[in-house]
Write a protein that holds these residues in place. Sequence first.
Motif, PDB file in Angstrom:
ATOM      1  N   ARG A 166       0.828  -1.210   0.000  1.00 28.50           N
ATOM      2  CA  ARG A 166       0.000   0.000   0.000  1.00 28.50           C
ATOM      3  C   ARG A 166       0.862   1.259   0.000  1.00 28.50           C
ATOM      4  NH1 ARG A 166      -4.348  -1.544   4.426  1.00 28.50           N
ATOM      5  NH2 ARG A 166      -5.783  -2.788   3.159  1.00 28.50           N
ATOM      6  N   GLY A 167       0.304   2.301  -0.553  1.00 29.85           N
ATOM      7  CA  GLY A 167       0.958   3.597  -0.506  1.00 29.85           C
ATOM      8  C   GLY A 167       2.111   3.743  -1.478  1.00 29.85           C
ATOM      9  N   THR A 168       2.242   2.812  -2.433  1.00 28.12           N
ATOM     10  CA  THR A 168       3.288   2.909  -3.453  1.00 28.12           C
ATOM     11  C   THR A 168       2.638   3.050  -4.825  1.00 28.12           C
ATOM     12  OG1 THR A 168       3.436   0.515  -3.839  1.00 28.12           O
ATOM     13  CG2 THR A 168       4.796   1.429  -2.070  1.00 28.12           C
ATOM     14  N   GLY A 174      -1.814   4.117  -6.637  1.00 27.41           N
ATOM     15  CA  GLY A 174      -2.338   5.422  -6.279  1.00 27.41           C
ATOM     16  C   GLY A 174      -2.936   5.401  -4.898  1.00 27.41           C
ATOM     17  N   GLY A 175      -3.472   6.542  -4.490  1.00 27.98           N
ATOM     18  CA  GLY A 175      -4.102   6.679  -3.184  1.00 27.98           C
ATOM     19  C   GLY A 175      -5.621   6.609  -3.301  1.00 27.98           C
ATOM     20  N   PRO A 176      -6.350   7.419  -2.534  1.00 22.79           N
ATOM     21  CA  PRO A 176      -7.811   7.311  -2.509  1.00 22.79           C
ATOM     22  C   PRO A 176      -8.487   7.649  -3.830  1.00 22.79           C
ATOM     23  CG  PRO A 176      -7.073   9.237  -1.282  1.00 22.79           C
ATOM     24  CD  PRO A 176      -5.855   8.414  -1.556  1.00 22.79           C
ATOM     25  N   THR A 177      -7.855   8.443  -4.680  1.00 16.97           N
ATOM     26  CA  THR A 177      -8.452   8.727  -5.983  1.00 16.97           C
ATOM     27  C   THR A 177      -8.653   7.436  -6.763  1.00 16.97           C
ATOM     28  OG1 THR A 177      -7.121  10.765  -5.939  1.00 16.97           O
ATOM     29  CG2 THR A 177      -8.303  10.240  -7.990  1.00 16.97           C
ATOM     30  N   LEU A 178      -7.666   6.540  -6.673  1.00 13.69           N
ATOM     31  CA  LEU A 178      -7.722   5.269  -7.386  1.00 13.69           C
ATOM     32  C   LEU A 178      -8.456   4.199  -6.601  1.00 13.69           C
ATOM     33  CD1 LEU A 178      -6.625   3.570  -9.850  1.00 13.69           C
ATOM     34  CD2 LEU A 178      -4.751   2.917  -8.332  1.00 13.69           C
ATOM     35  N   ASN A 179      -8.193   4.097  -5.306  1.00 19.41           N
ATOM     36  CA  ASN A 179      -8.619   2.921  -4.560  1.00 19.41           C
ATOM     37  C   ASN A 179      -9.868   3.116  -3.718  1.00 19.41           C
ATOM     38  OD1 ASN A 179      -6.473   0.864  -5.139  1.00 19.41           O
ATOM     39  ND2 ASN A 179      -5.204   2.584  -4.495  1.00 19.41           N
ATOM     40  N   ALA A 210       3.608   7.118   2.965  1.00 22.68           N
ATOM     41  CA  ALA A 210       3.052   6.753   1.657  1.00 22.68           C
ATOM     42  C   ALA A 210       3.582   7.679   0.576  1.00 22.68           C
ATOM     43  CB  ALA A 210       1.529   6.800   1.687  1.00 22.68           C
ATOM     44  N   GLU A 211       3.881   7.100  -0.585  1.00 23.74           N
ATOM     45  CA  GLU A 211       4.283   7.900  -1.740  1.00 23.74           C
ATOM     46  C   GLU A 211       3.104   8.621  -2.357  1.00 23.74           C
ATOM     47  OE1 GLU A 211       7.480   4.463  -3.244  1.00 23.74           O
ATOM     48  OE2 GLU A 211       5.773   5.056  -4.495  1.00 23.74           O
ATOM     49  N   VAL A 212       1.912   8.092  -2.157  1.00 25.37           N
ATOM     50  CA  VAL A 212       0.729   8.519  -2.901  1.00 25.37           C
ATOM     51  C   VAL A 212      -0.024   9.623  -2.174  1.00 25.37           C
ATOM     52  CG1 VAL A 212       0.520   6.248  -3.942  1.00 25.37           C
ATOM     53  CG2 VAL A 212      -0.722   6.744  -1.821  1.00 25.37           C
ATOM     54  N   GLU A 213      -1.010  10.173  -2.858  1.00 24.60           N
ATOM     55  CA  GLU A 213      -1.853  11.205  -2.267  1.00 24.60           C
ATOM     56  C   GLU A 213      -2.788  10.622  -1.209  1.00 24.60           C
ATOM     57  OE1 GLU A 213      -5.048   9.436  -4.756  1.00 24.60           O
ATOM     58  OE2 GLU A 213      -2.868   9.508  -4.793  1.00 24.60           O
ATOM     59  N   HIS A 360       5.623  12.069  -6.219  1.00 22.38           N
ATOM     60  CA  HIS A 360       5.915  11.181  -5.094  1.00 22.38           C
ATOM     61  C   HIS A 360       6.007  12.055  -3.837  1.00 22.38           C
ATOM     62  CE1 HIS A 360       6.917   8.435  -8.319  1.00 22.38           C
ATOM     63  NE2 HIS A 360       7.183   7.466  -7.461  1.00 22.38           N
ATOM     64  N   PHE A 361       5.102  11.839  -2.899  1.00 19.99           N
ATOM     65  CA  PHE A 361       5.052  12.705  -1.721  1.00 19.99           C
ATOM     66  C   PHE A 361       6.066  12.290  -0.663  1.00 19.99           C
ATOM     67  CE2 PHE A 361       0.899  13.322  -3.707  1.00 19.99           C
ATOM     68  CZ  PHE A 361       0.836  14.695  -3.709  1.00 19.99           C
ATOM     69  N   TYR A 362       6.101  11.027  -0.314  1.00 13.22           N
ATOM     70  CA  TYR A 362       7.046  10.507   0.669  1.00 13.22           C
ATOM     71  C   TYR A 362       7.561   9.162   0.178  1.00 13.22           C
ATOM     72  CZ  TYR A 362       4.895  13.982   3.764  1.00 13.22           C
ATOM     73  OH  TYR A 362       4.416  15.143   4.309  1.00 13.22           O
ATOM     74  N   GLU A 363       8.602   8.680   0.799  1.00 20.08           N
ATOM     75  CA  GLU A 363       9.091   7.328   0.536  1.00 20.08           C
ATOM     76  C   GLU A 363       8.732   6.442   1.716  1.00 20.08           C
ATOM     77  OE1 GLU A 363      10.297   6.396  -2.345  1.00 20.08           O
ATOM     78  OE2 GLU A 363      10.197   8.459  -3.099  1.00 20.08           O
TER      79      GLU A 363
END
Length: 387
Positions: A166-168, A174-179, A210-213, A360-363
């Motif tokens: 998750r979060g990659t 993707g994040g909540p936009t996708l999932n 998380a890398e994602v939004e 990419h927001f975070y690693e």
Amino acid sequence: MLKIAIIGAGAISSSHIEGYLRFKDRCEVVALCDLYPEKAEARKEQYGLEAKVVRDYKELLGDGIDLVSVCMPPYSHAPATIDFLNAGSHVLVEKPMASSLEECDAMIEAARMNGKVLSVVAQNRFRNPIMKLKKVLDSGMAGPILHAQVDSFWWRGHCYYDLWWRGTWEKEGGGPTLNHAVHHIDALLWMLGRPSEVQAFMSNVAHDNAEVEDLSIALLRYPNGALGQLTSSVVHHGEEQQIIFQGQHARISAPWKVTASTSLPNGFPVRNSELEGQIHDLHERLPDLPYEGHAAQIDNVLSAIETGEPVLIDGDSGRSTLELIMSIYKSASTGEKVSLPLAKDDPFYTSEGLMRNVTHFYEKSGHVENFAPQAITTGSSYEAKDN
């Protein structure tokens, strides 16, 4: 009697198994697969199944499986789906359909070449509030739609993204936009069609693992000039979700509410109780579905296999949803207004292009292999809530 295999024994697999068990006279779960076979064994014991358990789904490709539920992480949806379609199985694949539009096109082509059913899970279409809203919308009583508002509000704790995939962008996609908003986006496209332009912003405001939004806002323009707004979030307490359509004559929504106005001589509104009553009466006369959620979509897929009729949610529907999501990611990452459809030479058509160009927001600095089995939320019922 159709033979069913469940590929992936994580939390969402329960919704599929319970759905199939509603139709014991039509199908039987004969195989379970998971990278961690003990999880599949636990599902087998939980539901009293007489099913084969394997670690690698490829062990099932020659077993004459009629229908497969693909319940694995998004990055593995396309390979498993294509392998089973080529082996002669029909496929019901969990949302999101795949990690890229390129993969979606390969899945759709495999289904076409093999003459098999491919359906993408969007169980919220099979909930009474959404199905009834669609029918009221199609009646035209609200008038042409001028504005759409979609609030896909969810809340997830920081540890939600500790799970290894998750979060990659590579594994989860993707994040909540996708999932999470995928269900609302599917419903919006089903009801209103594809927008022509997208302008979006996204951020990660509460999940630095998380890398994602974890939050995005998209503005949509439709070919007829109508506008829409879509918020996708895992930072909203209360998880209050809604879809609102403002028509020229009335406002309708899920959770269900209808409001209608007419104009005074000075242009100010006065309530149109007569039209409200007519629209509400139509809504109340609509019959409830015999099944809801995953069970209802499974019934739809089984019926398609049995009768040859098309499924409500096919590969093209799943692809359209992913296309709008990728357009949101492109706009939010580049700052550009994006026109639809996305071309095959667009950087956001492939997984590799997404990885190179998306923000990419975070690693991720650490992860866990698995969470302990727990219940999960599979979508709002869109029922009105008391304040």
